[in-house]
Motif scaffolding. Structure first.
Motif, PDB file in Angstrom:
ATOM      1  N   ARG A 153      -9.601  -1.494   7.053  1.00 19.59           N
ATOM      2  CA  ARG A 153     -10.966  -1.675   6.551  1.00 19.59           C
ATOM      3  C   ARG A 153     -11.240  -0.770   5.344  1.00 19.59           C
ATOM      4  O   ARG A 153     -11.764  -1.222   4.326  1.00 19.59           O
ATOM      5  N   VAL A 154     -10.876   0.498   5.450  1.00 13.20           N
ATOM      6  CA  VAL A 154     -11.129   1.451   4.358  1.00 13.20           C
ATOM      7  C   VAL A 154     -10.314   1.082   3.129  1.00 13.20           C
ATOM      8  O   VAL A 154     -10.831   1.058   2.005  1.00 13.20           O
ATOM      9  N   LEU A 155      -9.044   0.779   3.328  1.00 12.26           N
ATOM     10  CA  LEU A 155      -8.184   0.432   2.202  1.00 12.26           C
ATOM     11  C   LEU A 155      -8.624  -0.875   1.545  1.00 12.26           C
ATOM     12  O   LEU A 155      -8.646  -0.973   0.312  1.00 12.26           O
ATOM     13  N   ALA A 156      -8.993  -1.840   2.335  1.00 12.70           N
ATOM     14  CA  ALA A 156      -9.451  -3.114   1.777  1.00 12.70           C
ATOM     15  C   ALA A 156     -10.686  -2.902   0.907  1.00 12.70           C
ATOM     16  O   ALA A 156     -10.800  -3.506  -0.170  1.00 12.70           O
ATOM     17  N   GLU A 157     -11.580  -2.053   1.349  1.00 14.51           N
ATOM     18  CA  GLU A 157     -12.773  -1.752   0.550  1.00 14.51           C
ATOM     19  C   GLU A 157     -12.378  -1.081  -0.767  1.00 14.51           C
ATOM     20  O   GLU A 157     -12.890  -1.427  -1.828  1.00 14.51           O
ATOM     21  N   MET A 158     -11.453  -0.133  -0.694  1.00 13.14           N
ATOM     22  CA  MET A 158     -11.016   0.575  -1.900  1.00 13.14           C
ATOM     23  C   MET A 158     -10.332  -0.372  -2.890  1.00 13.14           C
ATOM     24  O   MET A 158     -10.497  -0.228  -4.100  1.00 13.14           O
ATOM     25  N   LEU A 159      -9.547  -1.310  -2.369  1.00 16.57           N
ATOM     26  CA  LEU A 159      -8.778  -2.211  -3.218  1.00 16.57           C
ATOM     27  C   LEU A 159      -9.522  -3.511  -3.537  1.00 16.57           C
ATOM     28  O   LEU A 159      -8.971  -4.374  -4.215  1.00 16.57           O
ATOM     29  N   GLU A 160     -10.728  -3.617  -2.984  1.00 17.79           N
ATOM     30  CA  GLU A 160     -11.530  -4.826  -3.153  1.00 17.79           C
ATOM     31  C   GLU A 160     -10.754  -6.067  -2.709  1.00 17.79           C
ATOM     32  O   GLU A 160     -10.630  -7.058  -3.428  1.00 17.79           O
ATOM     33  N   MET A 161     -10.217  -5.971  -1.502  1.00 14.61           N
ATOM     34  CA  MET A 161      -9.453  -7.051  -0.886  1.00 14.61           C
ATOM     35  C   MET A 161     -10.070  -7.365   0.471  1.00 14.61           C
ATOM     36  O   MET A 161     -10.831  -6.564   1.008  1.00 14.61           O
ATOM     37  N   ALA A 162      -9.686  -8.490   1.014  1.00 12.61           N
ATOM     38  CA  ALA A 162     -10.078  -8.818   2.385  1.00 12.61           C
ATOM     39  C   ALA A 162      -9.162  -8.039   3.332  1.00 12.61           C
ATOM     40  O   ALA A 162      -7.943  -7.988   3.103  1.00 12.61           O
ATOM     41  N   PRO A 163      -9.716  -7.427   4.377  1.00  9.13           N
ATOM     42  CA  PRO A 163      -8.876  -6.688   5.322  1.00  9.13           C
ATOM     43  C   PRO A 163      -7.717  -7.525   5.867  1.00  9.13           C
ATOM     44  O   PRO A 163      -6.609  -7.012   6.049  1.00  9.13           O
ATOM     45  N   ALA A 164      -7.938  -8.795   6.082  1.00 10.01           N
ATOM     46  CA  ALA A 164      -6.887  -9.667   6.620  1.00 10.01           C
ATOM     47  C   ALA A 164      -5.705  -9.807   5.668  1.00 10.01           C
ATOM     48  O   ALA A 164      -4.603 -10.187   6.087  1.00 10.01           O
ATOM     49  N   ASP A 165      -5.911  -9.494   4.391  1.00  5.94           N
ATOM     50  CA  ASP A 165      -4.832  -9.591   3.411  1.00  5.94           C
ATOM     51  C   ASP A 165      -3.888  -8.397   3.442  1.00  5.94           C
ATOM     52  O   ASP A 165      -2.873  -8.392   2.746  1.00  5.94           O
ATOM     53  N   LEU A 166      -4.207  -7.391   4.232  1.00  7.08           N
ATOM     54  CA  LEU A 166      -3.384  -6.192   4.328  1.00  7.08           C
ATOM     55  C   LEU A 166      -2.528  -6.275   5.584  1.00  7.08           C
ATOM     56  O   LEU A 166      -2.995  -6.007   6.685  1.00  7.08           O
ATOM     57  N   ASP A 167      -1.282  -6.669   5.421  1.00  5.31           N
ATOM     58  CA  ASP A 167      -0.337  -6.798   6.526  1.00  5.31           C
ATOM     59  C   ASP A 167       0.007  -5.406   7.043  1.00  5.31           C
ATOM     60  O   ASP A 167       0.402  -4.529   6.275  1.00  5.31           O
ATOM     61  N   ALA A 168      -0.123  -5.218   8.337  1.00  9.26           N
ATOM     62  CA  ALA A 168       0.107  -3.903   8.945  1.00  9.26           C
ATOM     63  C   ALA A 168       1.554  -3.444   8.867  1.00  9.26           C
ATOM     64  O   ALA A 168       1.845  -2.263   9.062  1.00  9.26           O
ATOM     65  N   ASP A 169       2.482  -4.355   8.570  1.00 13.07           N
ATOM     66  CA  ASP A 169       3.897  -4.004   8.547  1.00 13.07           C
ATOM     67  C   ASP A 169       4.473  -3.878   7.142  1.00 13.07           C
ATOM     68  O   ASP A 169       5.668  -3.645   6.978  1.00 13.07           O
ATOM     69  N   VAL A 170       3.641  -4.032   6.133  1.00  8.93           N
ATOM     70  CA  VAL A 170       4.083  -3.910   4.741  1.00  8.93           C
ATOM     71  C   VAL A 170       3.801  -2.490   4.258  1.00  8.93           C
ATOM     72  O   VAL A 170       2.710  -1.967   4.491  1.00  8.93           O
TER      73      VAL A 170
END
Length: 91
Positions: free
Chosen positions: A18-35
């Motif tokens: 959630r925090v990273l998605a906000e910082m990167l202006e991305m949807a949280p779902a776009d941040l794969d937990a294994d990447v």
């Protein structure tokens, strides 16, 4: 049950996501937990912000020189939970 006992890797992943998605202006779902976070352009400054947020949120005191960039969200979460468990044993 105290806060440290309630923190799970899954909760940490969701917080970081959630925090990273906000910082990167991305949807949280776009941040794969294994990447690795470096794949999303995480640098030392962003890593410091994330580490600071984690410390405020759950009290995990990771080394300030630590960089999350080479870790995935899941690996970072495991590191945070391990640190909290270590702190609980010492405290």
């Amino acid at each position: 049950m105290n806060v440290i006992e309630e923190i799970t890797p899954e909760l940490v992943v969701e917080r970081l996501r959630r925090v990273l998605a906000e910082m990167l202006e991305m949807a949280p779902a776009d941040l794969d937990a294994d990447v690795p976070l470096s794949a999303f352009g995480i640098d030392s400054m962003t890593s410091s912000v994330l580490l600071g947020d984690l410390q405020k949120w759950c009290g995990a005191e990771l080394r300030t020189e630590a960089s999350l960039g080479g870790l995935s969200l899941a690996e970072a979460a495991d590191l945070v939970v391990a640190e909290l468990q270590h702190a609980r044993k010492e405290g």
